[in-house]
Design a protein around this motif. Structure first.
Motif, PDB file in Angstrom:
ATOM      1  N   HIS A 268      -8.361   4.698  16.339  1.00  0.00           N
ATOM      2  CA  HIS A 268      -8.730   3.471  15.971  1.00  0.00           C
ATOM      3  C   HIS A 268      -8.222   2.296  16.491  1.00  0.00           C
ATOM      4  N   ILE A 269      -8.941   1.544  17.237  1.00  0.00           N
ATOM      5  CA  ILE A 269      -8.275   0.184  17.965  1.00  0.00           C
ATOM      6  C   ILE A 269      -8.888  -0.897  17.483  1.00  0.00           C
ATOM      7  N   HIS A 431      -9.071  -7.727  12.533  1.00  0.00           N
ATOM      8  CA  HIS A 431      -9.029  -9.160  12.621  1.00  0.00           C
ATOM      9  C   HIS A 431      -7.676  -9.824  12.219  1.00  0.00           C
ATOM     10  N   THR A 432      -6.896  -9.330  11.352  1.00  0.00           N
ATOM     11  CA  THR A 432      -5.673  -9.890  10.867  1.00  0.00           C
ATOM     12  C   THR A 432      -4.468  -9.760  11.798  1.00  0.00           C
ATOM     13  N   HIS A 433      -4.785  -8.982  12.805  1.00  0.00           N
ATOM     14  CA  HIS A 433      -3.610  -8.792  13.678  1.00  0.00           C
ATOM     15  C   HIS A 433      -2.227  -8.204  12.989  1.00  0.00           C
ATOM     16  N   ARG A 434      -2.560  -7.452  11.766  1.00  0.00           N
ATOM     17  CA  ARG A 434      -1.363  -7.066  11.120  1.00  0.00           C
ATOM     18  C   ARG A 434      -1.888  -5.680  10.536  1.00  0.00           C
ATOM     19  N   GLN A 454      -6.336  -2.491  10.985  1.00  0.00           N
ATOM     20  CA  GLN A 454      -5.520  -2.284  12.404  1.00  0.00           C
ATOM     21  C   GLN A 454      -4.876  -3.439  12.853  1.00  0.00           C
ATOM     22  N   GLY A 455      -3.615  -3.461  13.512  1.00  0.00           N
ATOM     23  CA  GLY A 455      -3.233  -4.693  14.242  1.00  0.00           C
ATOM     24  C   GLY A 455      -4.182  -5.103  15.516  1.00  0.00           C
ATOM     25  N   SER A 456      -3.574  -5.518  16.349  1.00  0.00           N
ATOM     26  CA  SER A 456      -4.118  -5.990  17.622  1.00  0.00           C
ATOM     27  C   SER A 456      -3.764  -4.919  18.636  1.00  0.00           C
ATOM     28  N   THR A 457      -5.013  -4.163  19.308  1.00  0.00           N
ATOM     29  CA  THR A 457      -4.366  -3.229  20.212  1.00  0.00           C
ATOM     30  C   THR A 457      -4.114  -4.113  21.677  1.00  0.00           C
TER      31      THR A 457
END
Length: 528
Positions: A268-269, A431-434, A454-457
């Motif tokens: 998941h990215i 979306h939230t980068h967290r 997911q955070g930000s890949t």
């Protein structure tokens, strides 16, 4: 006759003219012949060229066959090799993490240092005894120096020997073979000497990273702190050995999880935001973890413009199914560019079955590349919140009407996930980068649903540098059993720009009877 004064030369004597020929001066008679000295010069040039060709061939064969040595560097058994090259340089291979490429020297030789197998007994001893680890890292520089010296001598010997053997086979002349051997010694020693004379220890300040080392440059420390002299260069090498040793021991410290035959691995990215380094990191994880499907929950670009469409071309290099939904930074043309990749599947209120998993997804209803929907923008206004909830309800209806039970649902913004509660066991978003994991409010009589954000890949792209701390690069490997139920997941975190940490955290999910994940057991692998 007695009265004749100009008697002509006669046949049979010196200077006589052969019968039928007019008399010519001796100089004219020799002008049509090749002089012996000229013939000898041409012959020597041909022989010299042949010796040079045989010498170059012998040097090449010798270097390829004998230009390598094995040595111990800390707990690693390393292989050092030299090969012909027009640009020089050094490659440090650290499988399976990747490689460092250094512009370390000039000349026609390239040095490769491959850190190979670990001595498990030595690793355990080093970990148990910090003093031993310190001594091992301090001796690493001397071990590399010793290995390079032995490599140089072995390369010269192999090149000269191969040249002598080849010259004897070609010329069958010991003198010419000796000339070829001497020339081989001069070429090989000169090439290695050029490399030694042009060595640049400060080249480690500007390495090129490949594999999992991309965006984790701190495996050799903060480059701004690396000094320009060899002493501090040696210190960085010591740190590299210690850090990689710790990184290799991560797997043994993870919670035990026995993967069943037929386990499906999903990567998941999300939110790559045009970070080019993210692709190499993704490719490495896909290869090393044996990923079956890649799921991207959007924001692959920043502005959704036509020039950005070329960024998605790296999707095809993964050679694995790539399921994608559009984020609020992705335009319809972005989605179209993704759809053109041969292994990509774009979902917009649709379902697909890949590797036995039925996946439903819908794109973000907004296109706001001006960052107005970023987490720093102060949250959602009521109209936007209603729009996202409507999007979630639309996908929920699609999930309920699917002829196959849906295993995973995809939305970009977690605010759209609420209506999906009870429709499927797992919802993925970004979306939230967290990174965040929670249970959605349960619907009576329906199965529980877990939301994984997911955070930000891509480390949030350029905006990841706007805060006090850079945004880390994150991705998650999900393990599904034969019944397509989530059994475990590995959270991978690579420190943001300028940071020095790579973390791998494994969570083993409890049986469905409880439906709750086991407590997270972090297994960080710091590389400071």
């Amino acid at each position: 006759m007695d009265g004749q004064d100009n008697e002509q030369p006669r046949n049979g004597r010196d200077g006589d003219i052969p019968a039928g020929r007019a008399w010519r001066p001796p100089a004219l008679r020799r002008s049509g012949r090749t002089r012996p000295g000229a013939r000898r010069g041409v012959r020597r040039a041909v022989v010299g060229l042949a010796v040079l060709v045989v010498t170059l061939a012998g040097v090449l064969l010798g270097v390829l066959a004998g230009g390598q040595v094995g040595t111990d560097i800390g707990p690693f058994h390393a292989r050092l090799s030299v090969s012909p090259s027009t640009g020089g340089g050094t490659t440090i291979d650290i499988p399976p993490l990747g490689a460092l490429k250094l512009d370390s020297h000039d000349g026609p030789t390239h040095l490769t240092v491959e850190l190979g197998a670990l001595d498990q007994g030595r690793v355990e001893a080093l970990i148990d005894d910090p003093a031993s680890l310190n001594r091992a890292t301090q001796s690493a520089v001397e071990e590399v120096q010793d290995g390079v010296l032995r490599l140089g001598l072995r390369t010269i010997g192999a090149a000269v020997l191969a040249t002598l053997v080849l010259a004897l086979l070609v010329f069958r002349d010991t003198r010419r073979a000796a000339w070829a051997g001497g020339l081989a010694l001069l070429i090989t020693a000169g090439s290695l000497g050029t490399a030694a004379a042009t060595i640049r220890p400060q080249a480690i300040e500007e390495p090129t990273y490949e594999g999992l080392l991309v965006n984790a440059p701190a495996i050799v420390g903060d480059v701004r702190q690396i000094a320009n002299d060899y002493t501090r260069y040696a210190e960085q090498l010591q740190r590299l050995i210690g850090n990689v040793t710790q990184l290799y021991t991560t797997v043994s410290a993870l919670p035990v999880y026995e993967q069943e035959p037929g386990t499906t691995r999903v990567l998941h990215i999300s939110d790559m935001h045009l970070n080019p380094a993210a692709w190499q990191l993704i490719r490495t994880v896909v290869e090393q973890f044996g990923i079956d499907v890649v799921i991207d929950t959007g924001d692959i670009t920043d502005w959704g413009s036509e020039p950005e469409a070329s960024y998605v071309g790296s999707i095809s290099l993964l050679q694995k199914p790539y399921v994608y939904i559009r984020g609020n930074h992705d335009s319809p043309r972005t989605a179209a560019a993704v759809a053109r990749q041969p292994n990509a599947i774009v979902l917009d209120n649709a379902t697909t079955t890949v590797a036995g998993l039925t996946i439903a997804g819908i794109g973000d209803p907004r296109f706001t590349p001006d960052k107005s929907t970023s987490p720093a923008a102060g949250g959602l206004n009521p109209p936007t919140a209603d729009e996202l909830i409507t999007t979630g309800e639309t996908l929920a209806a699609t999930v309920r009407s699917s002829p196959q039970p849906v295993n995973i649902a995809l939305v970009h913004d977690p605010a759209a996930a609420g209506p999906l509660s009870g429709t499927c066991p797992l919802v993925l978003s970004g979306h939230t980068h967290r990174r965040q994991i929670e249970k959605l409010p349960e619907v009576p009589g329906q199965q529980p649903t877990t939301l994984m954000v997911q955070g930000s890949t891509g480390g949030a792209g350029l905006r990841g540098l706007e805060g006090e701390e850079p945004t880390p690069l994150t991705m998650t490997v999900l393990y599904f059993d034969q019944q397509k139920l989530l059994q475990a997941y590995d959270n991978i975190t690579v420190g943001g720009t300028g940071q020095a940490q790579v973390n791998l955290e494994r969570t083993v999910v409890e049986p469905p009877a409880t439906g709750l994940p086991a407590s997270i057991t972090p297994t960080p692998t710091p590389t400071r």
